[in-house]
Design a protein around this motif. Structure first.
Motif, PDB file in Angstrom:
ATOM      1  N   ARG A 186       0.841  -1.210   0.000  1.00 32.49           N
ATOM      2  CA  ARG A 186       0.000   0.000   0.000  1.00 32.49           C
ATOM      3  C   ARG A 186       0.872   1.256   0.000  1.00 32.49           C
ATOM      4  O   ARG A 186       0.540   2.252  -0.646  1.00 32.49           O
ATOM      5  CB  ARG A 186      -0.920  -0.003   1.209  1.00 32.49           C
ATOM      6  CG  ARG A 186      -1.932  -1.132   1.200  1.00 32.49           C
ATOM      7  CD  ARG A 186      -2.885  -0.999   2.367  1.00 32.49           C
ATOM      8  NE  ARG A 186      -3.804  -2.118   2.409  1.00 32.49           N
ATOM      9  CZ  ARG A 186      -5.078  -2.043   2.763  1.00 32.49           C
ATOM     10  NH1 ARG A 186      -5.579  -0.868   3.092  1.00 32.49           N
ATOM     11  NH2 ARG A 186      -5.829  -3.111   2.789  1.00 32.49           N
ATOM     12  N   PHE A 187       1.966   1.206   0.736  1.00 30.23           N
ATOM     13  CA  PHE A 187       2.878   2.352   0.759  1.00 30.23           C
ATOM     14  C   PHE A 187       3.491   2.564  -0.620  1.00 30.23           C
ATOM     15  O   PHE A 187       3.596   3.693  -1.097  1.00 30.23           O
ATOM     16  CB  PHE A 187       3.972   2.131   1.807  1.00 30.23           C
ATOM     17  CG  PHE A 187       3.560   2.445   3.217  1.00 30.23           C
ATOM     18  CD1 PHE A 187       4.181   3.457   3.928  1.00 30.23           C
ATOM     19  CD2 PHE A 187       2.549   1.729   3.844  1.00 30.23           C
ATOM     20  CE1 PHE A 187       3.814   3.747   5.233  1.00 30.23           C
ATOM     21  CE2 PHE A 187       2.174   2.007   5.143  1.00 30.23           C
ATOM     22  CZ  PHE A 187       2.802   3.024   5.841  1.00 30.23           C
ATOM     23  N   LEU A 188       3.914   1.491  -1.258  1.00 33.63           N
ATOM     24  CA  LEU A 188       4.480   1.601  -2.602  1.00 33.63           C
ATOM     25  C   LEU A 188       3.477   2.181  -3.586  1.00 33.63           C
ATOM     26  O   LEU A 188       3.817   3.031  -4.411  1.00 33.63           O
ATOM     27  CB  LEU A 188       4.929   0.223  -3.089  1.00 33.63           C
ATOM     28  CG  LEU A 188       6.316  -0.253  -2.669  1.00 33.63           C
ATOM     29  CD1 LEU A 188       6.517  -1.691  -3.128  1.00 33.63           C
ATOM     30  CD2 LEU A 188       7.406   0.647  -3.246  1.00 33.63           C
ATOM     31  N   ALA A 189       2.232   1.730  -3.493  1.00 31.08           N
ATOM     32  CA  ALA A 189       1.205   2.201  -4.415  1.00 31.08           C
ATOM     33  C   ALA A 189       0.906   3.685  -4.219  1.00 31.08           C
ATOM     34  O   ALA A 189       0.461   4.362  -5.148  1.00 31.08           O
ATOM     35  CB  ALA A 189      -0.075   1.384  -4.245  1.00 31.08           C
ATOM     36  N   ALA A 190       1.152   4.192  -3.012  1.00 31.96           N
ATOM     37  CA  ALA A 190       0.849   5.599  -2.727  1.00 31.96           C
ATOM     38  C   ALA A 190       1.873   6.554  -3.311  1.00 31.96           C
ATOM     39  O   ALA A 190       1.594   7.744  -3.465  1.00 31.96           O
ATOM     40  CB  ALA A 190       0.757   5.811  -1.215  1.00 31.96           C
ATOM     41  N   ALA A 191       3.069   6.047  -3.614  1.00 36.82           N
ATOM     42  CA  ALA A 191       4.147   6.917  -4.080  1.00 36.82           C
ATOM     43  C   ALA A 191       4.590   6.476  -5.466  1.00 36.82           C
ATOM     44  O   ALA A 191       5.249   5.440  -5.614  1.00 36.82           O
ATOM     45  CB  ALA A 191       5.315   6.868  -3.105  1.00 36.82           C
TER      46      ALA A 191
END
Length: 229
Positions: A186-191
């Motif tokens: 989810r963190f990767l998808a946000a950035a």
């Protein structure tokens, strides 16, 4: 610019910072190290980080682990013009639900007998890390009394939203055995400019023994920086 984890101080980054070229700062956050008498809030921590960024020229590659990672992400989201690149590890879990409940309980227990908790934490670092790395972790003092304030502040963070607001390069790193990596996708998808590095066989604390690897990640992030207009 290096941001330390909960209950320790900027000294934790000494072995990594020694391998990194350039102007370097590793400030103590409020409630920690030389500033252990100051109240900890998210705002006061971000202000301390910004002041340290000013000391190295007003814009910096921002590096944090654990609490330091959460705060680095928060600073990048709030002040993207001050963060040339973001390197954050041990913090890809949302501070919500069961994670926050467990952390709150641990903080409450630690603060109920802080002197004992400080000694146990120092002993734990010495068991988990090679001698010089462990001594760097505890050199600036261990301050478990601040943990309830920190956990209360963490409950108000939204690192995924902060990552969405930061347009610069993001390098996330985790030990493969770190439970704090639960939401890393989810963190990767946000950035959109993010990538993830997993360090084999390392957990949340043990990753700090990988000084050469961590310094290499910082150098990689620095090489990706586009000069400010």
């Amino acid at each position: 610019m290096f941001v330390h984890g909960i209950r320790v101080s900027g000294s934790m980054w000494g072995p990594v910072a020694a391998l990194v070229n350039g102007h370097i700062a590793a400030p103590d956050l409020p409630g920690h190290g030389t500033r252990h008498t100051e109240p900890f809030t998210t705002n006061s921590a971000v202000e301390a980080i910004l002041a340290a960024i000013d000391d190295v020229g007003g814009r910096a590659v921002l590096v944090g682990h654990s609490l330091g990672g959460f705060l680095a992400i928060a600073t990048a989201g709030r002040h993207p013009d001050r963060v040339a690149a973001l390197v954050a590890g041990g913090c890809t879990v949302r501070p919500r639900g069961g994670f926050l409940t467990a952390y709150r309980l641990m903080a409450r227990l630690s603060a109920s007998s802080p002197a004992v908790a400080d000694r146990l934490s120092a002993r734990g670092f010495r068991r988990a890390l090679p001698g010089p790395i462990a001594e760097a972790m505890i050199a600036g003092g261990v301050r478990c009394a601040v943990m309830p304030e920190v956990v209360a502040a963490m409950s108000g963070l939204d690192p995924i939203a902060d990552l969405r607001r930061y347009p610069g390069p993001v390098l996330l790193f985790n030990g493969a055995r770190d439970p704090f990596r639960a939401d890393e996708r989810r963190f990767l998808a946000a950035a959109p400019n993010a990538r993830l590095v997993l360090v084999p066989r390392r957990g949340h604390i043990g990753i700090m023994a990988e000084t050469t690897t961590l310094a290499g990640l910082v150098a990689t992030a620095a090489a990706s920086v586009v000069p400010a207009p």
